[in-house]
Each structure stands twice: as structure tokens, then as C-alpha cells.
Design a protein around this motif. Structure first.
Motif, mmCIF file in Angstrom:
data_model
loop_
_atom_site.group_PDB
_atom_site.id
_atom_site.type_symbol
_atom_site.label_atom_id
_atom_site.label_comp_id
_atom_site.label_asym_id
_atom_site.label_seq_id
_atom_site.Cartn_x
_atom_site.Cartn_y
_atom_site.Cartn_z
ATOM 1 N N VAL A 1 -5.855 -2.116 11.826
ATOM 2 C CA VAL A 1 -4.544 -2.473 12.472
ATOM 3 C C VAL A 1 -3.611 -3.364 11.535
ATOM 4 C CG1 VAL A 1 -3.609 -4.210 14.283
ATOM 5 C CG2 VAL A 1 -5.473 -3.008 14.783
ATOM 6 N N GLN A 2 -3.947 -4.080 10.638
ATOM 7 C CA GLN A 2 -3.026 -4.403 9.636
ATOM 8 C C GLN A 2 -2.268 -3.662 8.582
ATOM 9 O OE1 GLN A 2 -2.445 -7.545 8.746
ATOM 10 N NE2 GLN A 2 -0.972 -6.948 7.043
ATOM 11 N N LEU A 3 -3.373 -2.563 8.403
ATOM 12 C CA LEU A 3 -2.751 -1.349 7.635
ATOM 13 C C LEU A 3 -1.805 -0.534 8.523
ATOM 14 C CD1 LEU A 3 -2.943 0.080 4.735
ATOM 15 C CD2 LEU A 3 -4.754 1.592 5.482
ATOM 16 N N LEU A 4 -2.288 -0.417 9.697
ATOM 17 C CA LEU A 4 -1.239 0.437 10.479
ATOM 18 C C LEU A 4 0.098 -0.217 10.795
ATOM 19 C CD1 LEU A 4 -1.051 3.099 12.286
ATOM 20 C CD2 LEU A 4 -1.704 1.657 14.269
ATOM 21 N N LEU A 5 0.148 -1.571 10.655
ATOM 22 C CA LEU A 5 1.364 -2.081 10.946
ATOM 23 C C LEU A 5 1.972 -2.439 9.598
ATOM 24 C CD1 LEU A 5 0.433 -4.405 14.130
ATOM 25 C CD2 LEU A 5 1.537 -2.081 14.003
ATOM 26 N N SER A 6 1.583 -2.435 8.576
ATOM 27 C CA SER A 6 2.043 -2.761 7.185
ATOM 28 C C SER A 6 3.364 -2.767 6.927
ATOM 29 C CB SER A 6 1.178 -2.396 6.187
ATOM 30 O OG SER A 6 1.122 -0.989 6.029
ATOM 31 N N PRO B 1 -0.545 -5.214 -1.045
ATOM 32 C CA PRO B 1 -1.507 -5.657 0.041
ATOM 33 C C PRO B 1 -1.951 -4.218 0.839
ATOM 34 C CG PRO B 1 0.611 -6.950 0.141
ATOM 35 C CD PRO B 1 0.668 -5.984 -1.080
ATOM 36 N N GLU B 2 -1.019 -3.296 0.874
ATOM 37 C CA GLU B 2 -1.583 -2.056 1.640
ATOM 38 C C GLU B 2 -2.669 -1.345 0.586
ATOM 39 O OE1 GLU B 2 1.525 0.927 3.005
ATOM 40 O OE2 GLU B 2 3.069 -0.833 2.517
ATOM 41 N N MET B 3 -2.374 -1.374 -0.578
ATOM 42 C CA MET B 3 -3.627 -0.635 -1.602
ATOM 43 C C MET B 3 -4.811 -1.396 -1.252
ATOM 44 S SD MET B 3 -3.725 -0.535 -5.562
ATOM 45 C CE MET B 3 -3.919 -2.251 -5.883
ATOM 46 N N MET B 4 -4.749 -3.013 -1.025
ATOM 47 C CA MET B 4 -5.993 -3.644 -1.119
ATOM 48 C C MET B 4 -6.817 -3.406 0.472
ATOM 49 S SD MET B 4 -6.277 -5.209 -3.764
ATOM 50 C CE MET B 4 -7.512 -6.485 -3.511
#
Length: 291
Positions: free
Chosen positions: A161-166, A64-67
Motif C-alpha cells: 500500500v505504501q508503494l502503491l500510494l508513493s 523511498p520507492e526503491m527501498m
């Protein structure tokens, strides 16, 4: 918002970085270690491992982080088109190195040898790119959902934000360090925004035999000022020089100028006047805005 023409048109450095990040992430996943690439106090100060430090810059720790990360890197290719590959390569190195120094400093302050404090991946570059994104990319559309104001930029912020909190604390710290690095670049620390690699360095990346992704290569798009105009999005009222007869400008060239924040009709007029030379057209538009 699409960041200009589709694919990696005129963004060879971004293309190389995205492919390298994908390869490193997949390779580390096969080896069973993407979640072990995060840096800890022990990795940096007690048992330094250069290979882990390098891999942590490229390889994401989860799919998910990669995507989300690769999608953001793909969108931010607009900055390479604005300032040119030679300057964008400096931006990448500055963001990665400075954010990494901030991370090392933060780990030294926390001094927790029992945990991986930092997740892996190009967080420094991604979140450094949010600084010019905030200041230099104009809002083109706005809409409301249940009285809440949104714009086309909102989706990029939400992905950030999604990546920051992943990975919670492990990803928040690298994200903050990236924002600090991007802020220092924008403040032109040591005149860094004027620095660039020799032109032959920038021309090296298009020669790499990566698989073709996106539309055919168009005219080189480089904003010779080094950044997008902060007043992007304003209508250029009039270009005073007479228009030279020319063929209809290609749509990808118009889209590139529009992605920099210029009005579409003014972008087309400048391209016609400059005989479809995007560098000259950009200068014409900037000169018109300064009057």
C-alpha cells in the motif's frame, strides 16, 4: 514472515533483477533524472523513446520507492523457489509486458500530454506478485492490536500500500495494471503457467558474478506443479511410503518447504524419505495432500 531461507538462495533470477533495478535507479539518480523517467502520452505516442521505456521498467523514481520496492521483490523470491527459475523468468516477462500494455492503453484513454502519468519502476512485476501472494501463501501467525486483526502477511500488504500510494495517481495506475497482469497469469491465459524457458537459461543466472548475498546455495527448489498448493498450510497427516535411512535434512531445505505452506514435521519427514531431494519431497507432500 521471511519467504524461506535468507538471502537469494535458489533465487538467481530475483537476485539479478534486484541488482539490475538498484543499478539503474542509482545510475539515473546520478544523471539527475529518476523523476523524469515516468511515462507520458508524449513519450509513448508522439515522441517514442525506447531507452526511456526500458529504464522505466527497472529504475524507481525515488529512494523511498526503491527501498520498499526492493524489499518486496526480495520477499517475493519465494515464488521463484516454488516454480523454478525457468518458469519464474516467464512470469517476470509476462507481468512486465502485459502490465506495460495496460499502462499504454490507460495513457491512450486519458490523453493528457502535459503530465507524466506513470511513475517509473518495476510496479508491474511487484503488484503482479501480490496475486499469488494472496492466494498461495498461507497465514502462519495471527495477532491483535486494539481489537484489530493482523497476520504475518499484513506487513507485506502494508508495504505494498505504501508503494502503491508513493506517487499517488502516478503510482496507483501502474500498480493496478500489475494486479491485472498477475490475475491473467493466474487464470493461465494461453496456457502461460506451463510455459518455461529452457533449463540452460535458468542456469545462466547463477553463473553471473554478482556479489554473494545470503547463505550458501542449497539444493535446487522447484515445485514441478508450477505453483504453490492453494490448500497450503494444512497438516499433512501421513506419508505412507517407508522412510529411507538418511542424514538429518538441512534446515534451509526444511524452511523452503515450510515457506511453501507445508507442515514442518511433514516437510522433515518427506526430506528424509527423499534423501534430501527437495523436488522429490515436494511431490511426496503434494501426493499426500491429494489423498
Amino acid at each position: 514472515m521471511n519467504g524461506g531461507p535468507s538471502g537469494f538462495n535458489n533465487a538467481p533470477v530475483t537476485k539479478t533483477f534486484v541488482i539490475a533495478s538498484s543499478i539503474f535507479t542509482i545510475f539515473s539518480g546520478i544523471k539527475g533524472g529518476p523523476d523524469k523517467l515516468g511515462l507520458s502520452y508524449q513519450d509513448i505516442f508522439r515522441n517514442p523513446r525506447l531507452w526511456k521505456l526500458i529504464l522505466s521498467v527497472f529504475a524507481f523514481s525515488s529512494t523511498p520507492e526503491m527501498m520498499f520496492g526492493l524489499c518486496l521483490l526480495y520477499y517475493f523470491r519465494v515464488f521463484e523457489r516454488q516454480i523454478g527459475s525457468s518458469k519464474y523468468l516467464v512470469f517476470i516477462l509476462f507481468s512486465v509486458i502485459v502490465s506495460l500494455l495496460f499502462e499504454v492503453f490507460a495513457v491512450a484513454l486519458l490523453k493528457d500530454p502535459s503530465a507524466n502519468l506513470l511513475t517509473s519502476g518495476p510496479y508491474g512485476l511487484i503488484f503482479a506478485s501480490f496475486v499469488p501472494f494472496y492466494f498461495d501463501i498461507p497465514v502462519s501467525t495471527q495477532f491483535h492490536v486494539y481489537s484489530i486483526h493482523f497476520s504475518d502477511k499484513s506487513f507485506i500488504y502494508l508495504a505494498g500500500v505504501q508503494l502503491l500510494l508513493s506517487s499517488w495517481k502516478r503510482s496507483i495506475l501502474p500498480g493496478i495494471c500489475g494486479i491485472l497482469a498477475g490475475s491473467l497469469y493466474r487464470l493461465n491465459l494461453f496456457g502461460i503457467r506451463k510455459a518455461k524457458f529452457p533449463e540452460f537459461t535458468g542456469s545462466f543466472f547463477p553463473r553471473l558474478s554478482w556479489p554473494s548475498m545470503g547463505s550458501p546455495r542449497g539444493a535446487t527448489t522447484r515445485n514441478v506443479t508450477g505453483s504453490a498448493p492453494s490448500h497450503a498450510g494444512r497438516h499433512v497427516e501421513r506419508i505412507s511410503a517407508p522412510m529411507a535411512p538418511s542424514t538429518e535434512p538441512p534446515q534451509d531445505a526444511i524452511a523452503t518447504l515450510v515457506s511453501m505452506g507445508f507442515d514442518r514435521s511433514s516437510a522433515r519427514q518427506a526430506l528424509v524419505q527423499s534423501r534430501n531431494d527437495i523436488n522429490v519431497a515436494t511431490n511426496i507432500l503434494l501426493e499426500a495432500l491429494s489423498h
